[in-house]
Write a protein that holds these residues in place. Structure first.
Motif, mmCIF file in Angstrom:
data_model
loop_
_atom_site.group_PDB
_atom_site.id
_atom_site.type_symbol
_atom_site.label_atom_id
_atom_site.label_comp_id
_atom_site.label_asym_id
_atom_site.label_seq_id
_atom_site.Cartn_x
_atom_site.Cartn_y
_atom_site.Cartn_z
ATOM 1 N N ALA A 18 0.829 -1.208 0.000
ATOM 2 C CA ALA A 18 0.000 0.000 0.000
ATOM 3 C C ALA A 18 0.862 1.257 0.000
ATOM 4 O O ALA A 18 0.551 2.240 -0.683
ATOM 5 C CB ALA A 18 -0.930 -0.005 1.213
ATOM 6 N N LEU A 19 1.970 1.235 0.745
ATOM 7 C CA LEU A 19 2.880 2.380 0.778
ATOM 8 C C LEU A 19 3.497 2.625 -0.591
ATOM 9 O O LEU A 19 3.559 3.766 -1.069
ATOM 10 C CB LEU A 19 3.972 2.138 1.825
ATOM 11 N N ILE A 20 3.924 1.555 -1.237
ATOM 12 C CA ILE A 20 4.530 1.685 -2.574
ATOM 13 C C ILE A 20 3.514 2.238 -3.574
ATOM 14 O O ILE A 20 3.814 3.141 -4.362
ATOM 15 C CB ILE A 20 5.076 0.326 -3.045
ATOM 16 N N LEU A 21 2.304 1.705 -3.535
ATOM 17 C CA LEU A 21 1.268 2.166 -4.452
ATOM 18 C C LEU A 21 0.890 3.621 -4.195
ATOM 19 O O LEU A 21 0.609 4.373 -5.136
ATOM 20 C CB LEU A 21 0.026 1.267 -4.335
ATOM 21 N N SER A 22 0.852 4.024 -2.921
ATOM 22 C CA SER A 22 0.500 5.408 -2.597
ATOM 23 C C SER A 22 1.534 6.390 -3.136
ATOM 24 O O SER A 22 1.191 7.525 -3.508
ATOM 25 C CB SER A 22 0.348 5.587 -1.087
ATOM 26 N N MET A 24 2.983 6.106 -5.881
ATOM 27 C CA MET A 24 2.813 6.156 -7.324
ATOM 28 C C MET A 24 1.594 6.971 -7.752
ATOM 29 O O MET A 24 1.370 7.184 -8.940
ATOM 30 C CB MET A 24 2.696 4.726 -7.877
ATOM 31 N N VAL A 25 0.811 7.424 -6.776
ATOM 32 C CA VAL A 25 -0.398 8.200 -7.090
ATOM 33 C C VAL A 25 -0.023 9.623 -7.466
ATOM 34 O O VAL A 25 0.745 10.280 -6.764
ATOM 35 C CB VAL A 25 -1.367 8.208 -5.891
ATOM 36 N N LYS A 26 -0.550 10.082 -8.568
ATOM 37 C CA LYS A 26 -0.342 11.467 -8.997
ATOM 38 C C LYS A 26 -1.622 12.248 -8.700
ATOM 39 O O LYS A 26 -2.668 11.972 -9.270
ATOM 40 C CB LYS A 26 -0.028 11.525 -10.489
#
Length: 218
Positions: A18-22, A24-26
């Motif tokens: 979840a941290l990695i994906l967050s 990547m959010v623009k």
């Protein structure tokens, strides 16, 4: 099935993912322009009043959900039922994904009051299923009802909160929303613990259903 160590490893891996994906959010959100004249003083309000009924409704519907989450295993052990409580939340998760994918376009079309009514009845259905539970089928039916109740109310309330406040008030509005969620998530285990320790177990779910009934009257 796998033990606590595997459970914590899976949970830790999920948090890391979840941290990695967050990261990547623009964020494509439109910033609130700064006022050049007559700049307002920072708001000191603790809650956004128009969202308070939404927060209260979510808090009430959270109480039976979190109480059941905390005491389902103990309830099954105490009543001697031959069911696997772990299946409840597995089916709940699958049903919730299906409901959210199916109903996602309805959040902006159907009124919040309609969702509140339907989700309240779904919670009563969940409590009734668990009350009459003698085996796996009714337990799984209860998990589907629970997904259609708390799971949908969580999303609908969040959506209603975001649209109820102007863009410069959405921070305090979302804070009010989470205040209701925290209210229910805190009281649920406390009330569940009191009921489990002080009443006959057959009254556990009927008494929890009172909170869903209160939602109907809102």
């Amino acid at each position: 099935l796998w033990g606590y160590k595997a459970t914590f490893l899976i949970a830790g891996g999920s948090v890391l993912l979840a941290l990695i994906l967050s990261l990547m959010v623009k964020d494509q959100g439109i910033p609130v322009p700064k006022e050049t004249t007559n700049q307002k003083r920072p708001s000191r309000k603790l809650v956004y009043l128009p969202v308070l009924p939404i927060a209260l409704a979510l808090g009430l519907i959270s109480i039976p959900y979190t109480a059941n989450k905390s005491f389902l295993v103990s309830y099954v052990d105490g009543t001697g039922l031959s069911v696997r409580p772990d299946l409840f939340f597995s089916v709940y998760a699958v049903a919730l994904v299906v409901f959210r994918l199916t109903l996602r376009k309805q959040y902006d079309k159907v009124s919040y009051s309609t969702f509140l009514l339907l989700c309240s009845f779904a919670m009563i259905g969940a409590m009734a299923s668990l009350y009459f539970m003698q085996g796996i089928p009714l337990m799984l039916l209860g998990s589907v009802f629970m997904a259609g109740s708390y799971g949908i109310m969580f999303s609908v309330s969040q959506s209603a909160t975001a649209t109820a406040a102007p863009i410069d008030q959405r921070g305090i509005a979302m804070g009010t929303y989470y205040l209701g969620l925290d209210f229910g998530s805190t009281l649920g285990p406390v009330i569940g613990g009191y009921l489990y320790g002080n009443i006959a177990l057959q009254h556990f779910y009927p008494l929890l259903s009172v909170f869903a009934i209160l939602c109907i009257g809102m």
